[in-house]
Design a protein around this motif. Structure first.
Motif, PDB file in Angstrom:
ATOM      1  N   VAL A  67       8.089  -4.777   9.338  1.00 60.71           N
ATOM      2  CA  VAL A  67       7.917  -3.383   9.744  1.00 60.71           C
ATOM      3  C   VAL A  67       9.117  -2.555   9.289  1.00 60.71           C
ATOM      4  CG1 VAL A  67       7.723  -1.815  11.722  1.00 60.71           C
ATOM      5  CG2 VAL A  67       6.462  -3.979  11.708  1.00 60.71           C
ATOM      6  N   GLU A  68      10.300  -3.062   9.518  1.00 55.42           N
ATOM      7  CA  GLU A  68      11.510  -2.318   9.149  1.00 55.42           C
ATOM      8  C   GLU A  68      11.598  -2.113   7.639  1.00 55.42           C
ATOM      9  OE1 GLU A  68      13.418  -0.707  11.120  1.00 55.42           O
ATOM     10  OE2 GLU A  68      12.845  -1.576  13.045  1.00 55.42           O
ATOM     11  N   ALA A  69      11.186  -3.106   6.860  1.00 57.87           N
ATOM     12  CA  ALA A  69      11.217  -2.956   5.397  1.00 57.87           C
ATOM     13  C   ALA A  69      10.253  -1.859   4.951  1.00 57.87           C
ATOM     14  CB  ALA A  69      10.875  -4.287   4.726  1.00 57.87           C
ATOM     15  N   ALA A  70       9.057  -1.849   5.519  1.00 59.29           N
ATOM     16  CA  ALA A  70       8.091  -0.806   5.158  1.00 59.29           C
ATOM     17  C   ALA A  70       8.563   0.562   5.641  1.00 59.29           C
ATOM     18  CB  ALA A  70       6.721  -1.145   5.743  1.00 59.29           C
ATOM     19  N   ARG A  71       9.161   0.595   6.820  1.00 58.77           N
ATOM     20  CA  ARG A  71       9.679   1.867   7.348  1.00 58.77           C
ATOM     21  C   ARG A  71      10.773   2.411   6.442  1.00 58.77           C
ATOM     22  NH1 ARG A  71      13.227   4.420  10.625  1.00 58.77           N
ATOM     23  NH2 ARG A  71      12.386   5.852  12.174  1.00 58.77           N
ATOM     24  N   ALA A  72      11.635   1.547   5.951  1.00 59.65           N
ATOM     25  CA  ALA A  72      12.693   1.981   5.037  1.00 59.65           C
ATOM     26  C   ALA A  72      12.095   2.527   3.747  1.00 59.65           C
ATOM     27  CB  ALA A  72      13.645   0.828   4.742  1.00 59.65           C
ATOM     28  N   ARG A  73      11.023   1.915   3.297  1.00 58.57           N
ATOM     29  CA  ARG A  73      10.369   2.358   2.062  1.00 58.57           C
ATOM     30  C   ARG A  73       9.802   3.764   2.212  1.00 58.57           C
ATOM     31  NH1 ARG A  73       4.598   0.921   0.171  1.00 58.57           N
ATOM     32  NH2 ARG A  73       4.623   1.651  -1.961  1.00 58.57           N
ATOM     33  N   PHE A  74       9.130   4.036   3.334  1.00 56.88           N
ATOM     34  CA  PHE A  74       8.494   5.340   3.526  1.00 56.88           C
ATOM     35  C   PHE A  74       9.459   6.396   4.063  1.00 56.88           C
ATOM     36  CE2 PHE A  74       4.732   2.590   3.577  1.00 56.88           C
ATOM     37  CZ  PHE A  74       3.949   3.255   2.645  1.00 56.88           C
ATOM     38  N   GLY A  75      10.475   5.970   4.781  1.00 52.17           N
ATOM     39  CA  GLY A  75      11.468   6.901   5.308  1.00 52.17           C
ATOM     40  C   GLY A  75      11.241   7.237   6.771  1.00 52.17           C
TER      41      GLY A  75
ATOM     42  N   ALA B  85       4.962   9.967   7.625  1.00 52.11           N
ATOM     43  CA  ALA B  85       3.767   9.732   8.447  1.00 52.11           C
ATOM     44  C   ALA B  85       3.728   8.281   8.904  1.00 52.11           C
ATOM     45  CB  ALA B  85       2.510  10.072   7.639  1.00 52.11           C
ATOM     46  N   PHE B  86       4.234   7.376   8.071  1.00 56.24           N
ATOM     47  CA  PHE B  86       4.307   5.962   8.443  1.00 56.24           C
ATOM     48  C   PHE B  86       5.177   5.800   9.686  1.00 56.24           C
ATOM     49  CE2 PHE B  86       6.430   1.881   8.456  1.00 56.24           C
ATOM     50  CZ  PHE B  86       5.390   0.989   8.240  1.00 56.24           C
ATOM     51  N   ALA B  87       6.375   6.385   9.660  1.00 60.70           N
ATOM     52  CA  ALA B  87       7.289   6.274  10.796  1.00 60.70           C
ATOM     53  C   ALA B  87       6.681   6.892  12.047  1.00 60.70           C
ATOM     54  CB  ALA B  87       8.628   6.924  10.470  1.00 60.70           C
ATOM     55  N   ALA B  88       6.008   8.029  11.898  1.00 60.08           N
ATOM     56  CA  ALA B  88       5.387   8.679  13.056  1.00 60.08           C
ATOM     57  C   ALA B  88       4.320   7.790  13.683  1.00 60.08           C
ATOM     58  CB  ALA B  88       4.784  10.017  12.641  1.00 60.08           C
ATOM     59  N   ALA B  89       3.595   7.046  12.849  1.00 57.62           N
ATOM     60  CA  ALA B  89       2.538   6.171  13.363  1.00 57.62           C
ATOM     61  C   ALA B  89       3.083   4.870  13.925  1.00 57.62           C
ATOM     62  CB  ALA B  89       1.537   5.865  12.243  1.00 57.62           C
ATOM     63  N   VAL B  90       4.220   4.411  13.418  1.00 55.42           N
ATOM     64  CA  VAL B  90       4.733   3.087  13.778  1.00 55.42           C
ATOM     65  C   VAL B  90       5.845   3.135  14.826  1.00 55.42           C
ATOM     66  CG1 VAL B  90       5.891   1.045  12.845  1.00 55.42           C
ATOM     67  CG2 VAL B  90       4.025   2.110  11.582  1.00 55.42           C
TER      68      VAL B  90
ATOM     69  N   ASP C 218       0.844  -1.192   0.000  1.00 57.22           N
ATOM     70  CA  ASP C 218       0.000   0.000   0.000  1.00 57.22           C
ATOM     71  C   ASP C 218       0.878   1.240   0.000  1.00 57.22           C
ATOM     72  OD1 ASP C 218      -1.943   2.082   0.558  1.00 57.22           O
ATOM     73  OD2 ASP C 218      -3.287   0.440   1.103  1.00 57.22           O
ATOM     74  N   ALA C 219       0.614   2.132  -0.915  1.00 56.01           N
ATOM     75  CA  ALA C 219       1.418   3.342  -1.028  1.00 56.01           C
ATOM     76  C   ALA C 219       0.961   4.437  -0.069  1.00 56.01           C
ATOM     77  CB  ALA C 219       1.375   3.864  -2.462  1.00 56.01           C
ATOM     78  N   ASP C 220      -0.175   4.258   0.567  1.00 57.09           N
ATOM     79  CA  ASP C 220      -0.679   5.234   1.532  1.00 57.09           C
ATOM     80  C   ASP C 220      -0.030   4.932   2.886  1.00 57.09           C
ATOM     81  OD1 ASP C 220      -2.127   6.559   3.548  1.00 57.09           O
ATOM     82  OD2 ASP C 220      -3.978   6.470   2.389  1.00 57.09           O
ATOM     83  N   PRO C 221       0.782   5.845   3.407  1.00 53.47           N
ATOM     84  CA  PRO C 221       1.492   5.548   4.655  1.00 53.47           C
ATOM     85  C   PRO C 221       0.575   5.268   5.832  1.00 53.47           C
ATOM     86  CG  PRO C 221       1.842   7.839   3.994  1.00 53.47           C
ATOM     87  CD  PRO C 221       1.110   7.170   2.883  1.00 53.47           C
ATOM     88  N   SER C 222      -0.585   5.902   5.883  1.00 60.84           N
ATOM     89  CA  SER C 222      -1.478   5.646   7.013  1.00 60.84           C
ATOM     90  C   SER C 222      -2.099   4.258   6.911  1.00 60.84           C
ATOM     91  CB  SER C 222      -2.569   6.720   7.115  1.00 60.84           C
ATOM     92  OG  SER C 222      -3.399   6.699   5.978  1.00 60.84           O
ATOM     93  N   GLN C 223      -2.393   3.811   5.704  1.00 59.39           N
ATOM     94  CA  GLN C 223      -2.930   2.458   5.532  1.00 59.39           C
ATOM     95  C   GLN C 223      -1.864   1.412   5.847  1.00 59.39           C
ATOM     96  OE1 GLN C 223      -6.512   3.026   5.415  1.00 59.39           O
ATOM     97  NE2 GLN C 223      -6.188   1.066   4.472  1.00 59.39           N
ATOM     98  N   ALA C 224      -0.668   1.619   5.323  1.00 60.83           N
ATOM     99  CA  ALA C 224       0.422   0.678   5.574  1.00 60.83           C
ATOM    100  C   ALA C 224       0.756   0.618   7.059  1.00 60.83           C
ATOM    101  CB  ALA C 224       1.648   1.077   4.760  1.00 60.83           C
ATOM    102  N   ALA C 225       0.574   1.736   7.764  1.00 63.63           N
ATOM    103  CA  ALA C 225       0.872   1.779   9.201  1.00 63.63           C
ATOM    104  C   ALA C 225      -0.046   0.858   9.990  1.00 63.63           C
ATOM    105  CB  ALA C 225       0.777   3.203   9.723  1.00 63.63           C
ATOM    106  N   PHE C 226      -1.287   0.693   9.560  1.00 62.00           N
ATOM    107  CA  PHE C 226      -2.185  -0.237  10.262  1.00 62.00           C
ATOM    108  C   PHE C 226      -1.626  -1.656  10.224  1.00 62.00           C
ATOM    109  CE2 PHE C 226      -5.342   3.119   9.439  1.00 62.00           C
ATOM    110  CZ  PHE C 226      -5.778   3.309  10.733  1.00 62.00           C
ATOM    111  N   ALA C 227      -1.103  -2.042   9.068  1.00 63.58           N
ATOM    112  CA  ALA C 227      -0.510  -3.378   8.951  1.00 63.58           C
ATOM    113  C   ALA C 227       0.749  -3.474   9.809  1.00 63.58           C
ATOM    114  CB  ALA C 227      -0.180  -3.679   7.488  1.00 63.58           C
ATOM    115  N   ALA C 228       1.559  -2.442   9.805  1.00 62.23           N
ATOM    116  CA  ALA C 228       2.794  -2.461  10.588  1.00 62.23           C
ATOM    117  C   ALA C 228       2.504  -2.507  12.086  1.00 62.23           C
ATOM    118  CB  ALA C 228       3.649  -1.242  10.248  1.00 62.23           C
ATOM    119  N   GLN C 229       1.488  -1.776  12.522  1.00 65.37           N
ATOM    120  CA  GLN C 229       1.115  -1.825  13.937  1.00 65.37           C
ATOM    121  C   GLN C 229       0.639  -3.226  14.319  1.00 65.37           C
ATOM    122  OE1 GLN C 229      -1.681   1.383  14.074  1.00 65.37           O
ATOM    123  NE2 GLN C 229      -0.092   2.934  14.277  1.00 65.37           N
ATOM    124  N   ALA C 230      -0.084  -3.878  13.430  1.00 68.03           N
ATOM    125  CA  ALA C 230      -0.519  -5.253  13.691  1.00 68.03           C
ATOM    126  C   ALA C 230       0.698  -6.184  13.759  1.00 68.03           C
ATOM    127  CB  ALA C 230      -1.491  -5.710  12.609  1.00 68.03           C
ATOM    128  N   LEU C 231       1.678  -5.959  12.892  1.00 66.09           N
ATOM    129  CA  LEU C 231       2.908  -6.751  12.949  1.00 66.09           C
ATOM    130  C   LEU C 231       3.618  -6.541  14.289  1.00 66.09           C
ATOM    131  CD1 LEU C 231       4.253  -6.181   9.339  1.00 66.09           C
ATOM    132  CD2 LEU C 231       3.634  -8.390  10.335  1.00 66.09           C
TER     133      LEU C 231
END
Length: 111
Positions: free
Chosen positions: A75-83, A87-92, A50-63
């Motif tokens: 989680v780390e792979a997705a975090r690296a993708r978004f930076g 917003a992903f990093a802030a949520a996760v 998912d390219a939407d950081p807030s949507q991807a963050a829901f999956a990362a929080q579940a992980l």
């Protein structure tokens, strides 16, 4: 900017009202699945797809809720993708800190 355009295109391609809400509920349910490698794999794929950081963050929080090395790697792979400043990093990031005693919310990652 490119991820925002991809996220918008993903939303248009699915075209179902409420699909984002459904995805959130699915992430929550999988995050409560317990020790199931299929849940970890599905959530990690979603967090990366998912390219939407807030949507991807829901999956990362579940992980993070599931914990373990494979979940953490997803989680780390997705975090690296978004930076790190995203917003992903802030949520996760709060979920990646050491857990409070007996906690399962933010800070529960790595259990």
């Amino acid at each position: 900017l490119a991820l925002a355009a991809v996220a918008a295109a993903q939303g248009r391609a699915v075209g179902l009202p409420g699909w984002r809400d459904l995805a959130r509920v699915c992430c929550l349910a999988l995050g409560l699945a317990g020790d199931d490698p299929r849940a970890v794999a599905a959530l990690a794929r979603y967090a990366l797809a998912d390219a939407d950081p807030s949507q991807a963050a829901f999956a990362a929080q579940a992980l993070c809720r599931l914990g373990g090395p494979r979940a953490r790697a997803g989680v780390e792979a997705a975090r690296a993708r978004f930076g790190p400043g995203s917003a992903f990093a802030a949520a996760v990031d709060p979920w990646l800190t050491p857990p409070p005693a007996g906690g399962s919310g933010p800070g529960a990652g790595g259990r």
